[in-house]
Write an enzyme that holds these catalytic residues in place. Sequence first.
Site, short mmCIF file in Angstrom:
data_model
loop_
_atom_site.label_atom_id
_atom_site.label_comp_id
_atom_site.label_asym_id
_atom_site.label_seq_id
_atom_site.Cartn_x
_atom_site.Cartn_y
_atom_site.Cartn_z
N TYR A 263 0.80 -1.23 0.00
CA TYR A 263 0.00 0.00 0.00
C TYR A 263 0.84 1.29 0.00
O TYR A 263 2.05 1.23 0.13
CB TYR A 263 -1.08 -0.03 1.07
CG TYR A 263 -0.75 -0.07 2.54
CD1 TYR A 263 0.48 0.21 3.07
CD2 TYR A 263 -1.77 -0.41 3.44
CE1 TYR A 263 0.70 0.18 4.44
CE2 TYR A 263 -1.56 -0.44 4.82
CZ TYR A 263 -0.33 -0.14 5.31
OH TYR A 263 -0.11 -0.18 6.65
N GLU A 264 0.18 2.40 -0.21
CA GLU A 264 0.84 3.71 -0.38
C GLU A 264 1.85 3.69 -1.52
O GLU A 264 2.92 4.31 -1.42
CB GLU A 264 1.53 4.16 0.91
CG GLU A 264 0.65 4.30 2.12
CD GLU A 264 -0.48 5.30 1.96
OE1 GLU A 264 -0.38 6.16 1.06
OE2 GLU A 264 -1.45 5.20 2.71
N GLY A 265 1.52 3.01 -2.61
CA GLY A 265 2.46 2.86 -3.73
C GLY A 265 3.24 1.59 -3.55
O GLY A 265 4.13 1.51 -2.68
#
Lengths: 597, 597
Positions: B440-442
């Site tokens: 997550y978050e890239g």
Amino acid sequence: MPSYKAPVKDMMFLLNDVLQVGNYSNLPGYADATPDLVSAILEEAAKFAERELQPLNLSGDQEGCIRADNGDVTTPKGFKEAYAKYVEGGWAGLTADPEFGGQGLPHVLGICLEEMMVGANHSFAMYPGLSNGAMAAIRIDGTQEQKETYLPKMVEGLWTGTMNLTEPHCGTDLGMLRTKADPQADGTYKITGTKIFISAGEHDMSDNIIHLVLARLPDAPKGTKGISLFIVPKFLVKEDGSLGERNGVICGSLEHKMGIHANSTCVMNYDEATGYLIGEPNKGLRSMFIMMNAARLGVGVEGLGHAEVAYQNAVAYAKDRLQGRSLKGPQFPDKPADPIIVHADVRRNLMNARSFAEAARGIALWAALLVDQSHNAPTEEERDEAEDLVGLLTPIIKGVFTDRGFESSVACQQVFGGHGYVAEWGMEQFVRDARISQIYEGANGIQALDLVGRKLPSKGGKAIQMLFKLIGEEIAANKTAGGLDDIIEPMEKALASWQRATLWLMQNAMANPDNAGAASTPYMHLAGHVILGYMWLKMARVSKTALEDGTDDPTFHENKLVTARYYIKRRMTETRALLAEIESGSEELMALAAEAF
Amino acid sequence: MPSYKAPVKDMMFLLNDVLQVGNYSNLPGYADATPDLVSAILEEAAKFAERELQPLNLSGDQEGCIRADNGDVTTPKGFKEAYAKYVEGGWAGLTADPEFGGQGLPHVLGICLEEMMVGANHSFAMYPGLSNGAMAAIRIDGTQEQKETYLPKMVEGLWTGTMNLTEPHCGTDLGMLRTKADPQADGTYKITGTKIFISAGEHDMSDNIIHLVLARLPDAPKGTKGISLFIVPKFLVKEDGSLGERNGVICGSLEHKMGIHANSTCVMNYDEATGYLIGEPNKGLRSMFIMMNAARLGVGVEGLGHAEVAYQNAVAYAKDRLQGRSLKGPQFPDKPADPIIVHADVRRNLMNARSFAEAARGIALWAALLVDQSHNAPTEEERDEAEDLVGLLTPIIKGVFTDRGFESSVACQQVFGGHGYVAEWGMEQFVRDARISQIYEGANGIQALDLVGRKLPSKGGKAIQMLFKLIGEEIAANKTAGGLDDIIEPMEKALASWQRATLWLMQNAMANPDNAGAASTPYMHLAGHVILGYMWLKMARVSKTALEDGTDDPTFHENKLVTARYYIKRRMTETRALLAEIESGSEELMALAAEAF
């Protein structure tokens, strides 16, 4: 929803073109295994795995096994019916001895079946997998009466088997086990104790379960020299072969685990259960190793199966998922975005899994061929050589293949982004299931110690010298074939690194045994890279020759050459780090006092 | 049962001795943060994490979140009460602006708190974690009215926040998003669409939830240039600040995930929900990156938290579990077996996790200090330099720390053998939870591309040149300190490898952008090794000086020197493989046609 397609074409290429199993017609079963028969069997096995087992994989994970208060265990919906089809299809006896009803086909076919079953449904594959280990012990160490009592039903698949080793306080160190075996006047034993982590210990798929149990006789020496092996059937078997009374063994509870939810991992309670000694008293560890060695090869194949199925699903997603554009600019300008397979970093995850699985399959089949040779080659010298080689390869296959199977599953899960973390896509299950293979049948650290401490020095290093020679010969053959220089050079360097690491161990492990322990895991992985590279060299040479001689399927062989180049030129760069880690020794590893951790 | 002890002593060493935060009294909040106050805060935070959060971690995983038919979500038992204590303790506003009720303490303390909360309970830590990102966006891009409406309650912790980016068909490629924002006569917008993977999207712990939502205006340009950001509160806020009617946003379902079960990962349905534009129209991606950059540092710290807690539990097990004997012979002959910490291969797993976590903590705190400098340093030059440096470090911290956090969790799980696979020991939860931080978050592949494609070439490579200079200066300082030659030489080589890899990218990525993609992940990990080695050099120099000058705790500093040597001499050998992989280029990676996969 995840899918699975058995890699039949690749298996046929390896069996017919690379390993050329047709040349081994002097081994029992091989003469019968014509390419046509092999193809027919693999196609049938593929259908069974794809149609019967794969559809139960995700649901089996979500449902899990359920234990009733009386200790009975219910497997997930569909498992019982799928197992009935497994029995009906004759799969249980595929490679078993015809004397007990088996089809006596080569072990290489058994390995193909195992890979397909794991790729389709790891939890399911473990039920027959454990039976294979139990059958091996009975076949080799059992009396004729024991063989006749148990093997025909197990070969048919009507009864399954288990291996009962671990206790709460001991797994790796079986010398500490406490389960007792009290001799009775009638020659039987009363077995009492608790075993944990017993895969397929109790379930509803077979009429009887034949437990093979390690326990101690009352007068047994301490440690591993006082362990005996016993047959403890769930239902006692009457003289006429029919089932008698329920024995004193029940499943006390099921473990709540990270994965393989559809396999029942049982705490087994033995309460004066009737057992029958198998093999000699206090020699149980030897029999246990018969089970373990077969099982370890099988577990290595699990790593291969995980990499293959995770790869297939990640490929499908990478071709389908539209997201962003190629760094080179739009490749599919008519679509809202390019499929993510255009990205080099996505391909890196895919190629790592693919280039591992294709070579690992070749090594696994080679090891299975060596197992058959070790049992049945015409001369003792050939049998010994095969046994030594497969002995050396086994810890590498178990340790490296399962580490890479897990790593491949994780990398392929990563291709899915957030969707990979969600249960419905099935990728996170592959990761959770793959994780167990690094742990059971001897955790991978134990495999590495078995390799450097036992297999490497055995018979003065005979096996490793044979292997170095074989790899050297393959390099020479590639030079003769021509046009493969770009992969020959890195292979020569990698082989030299392995030889240098081996020399380092010889020079440094005697003086300080911790150097062997510190080097063991990187050494195992260095060896893994070189044997996988060796298989790539073999495949590259075959494919290059096929392209030169003319083939119906040039794309297949061209892709093999690309993947060989990928593995040897890019993936094997890891060998440099592994050699450096080995040569860094154990000083900093052992410097902290235990209380400083 | 797993346990957790916050590494307060290590944090104090890093803050006071290594980073010497006392020297930054020209930054707001730093003058107040005396060593005594810092120590008191960290001790209180440790108590909160250890006593309130850690005991809920395993039960929270097993219980999960439950969604009612009306969309309401109930968090696991104890979470609501623990969150109330979080609010009561003032933790939500620790580093927030005093103008809105915050305590205005340095960001370095916020990072310490984040690490402790993740180490104790990753799922819990995400609820406040998402609020931090939402607060950052409102603070920077919100109008004064928006700030006054939302920030005081969020800073107090009574309201939480979320980030709504992903839709079913787009995550990485936000240019494709479809959620609509229809302008209304009163200046508000009606937001309609579906967002997925919304962490903490709905729960029962706070009075209101402030969603920050990316959506498109009717006339918006296509792609990423047509995205705007909106505030969409769960309950509309009346002019007097009290809660008004329920807004048209509900949780449509909860995802079934691999881990972080106690965090509600929601599908959020927006049905003409009232939203308020934040920042300029069509400039939402910029505001989103404000949220993301803060969040990415926080996610990197998650990797550190996972490594630390997995390490602590594996150490406890390795000291306690008796199994087998040291390769050197019995070390505890009076016990039935030696504790497994005597084995070099077990220590290898432990030292890998430890040597990563201790240096990663230093880097994370340094990055937090740079964030404070980038906002508040006295000169623009200093602010710019700090911003450039932290911009370069962020993808490395996010990508490398979370990869290593997962790897460390897996290695520490392995120390437990079969027990590591069973839920009750807690190790398998650490692995499942750690896995999300890589995604997550890239996803980490995106971090690697951000590093090589955006951060590296930015301003003509200004940031990387600064970093190389800093590392070179630290090497020189270590030479002056003397006695550290054995770690200076490998560090010099590793830095040279990083420089060579950077040059290779400059020379090869323009000609063929796939070379950048192919190199991106190994380049990120090569960079990660060198910055962690850099932090080890700093710590080694401090500890060596402390030992020479006299210290109350020589063992602490001696252990730092051992661990520095372990990391730099043994662990960083990986840099050789990474450089070789980078230089192998992209040819074999891109050679297969997509349909050949």
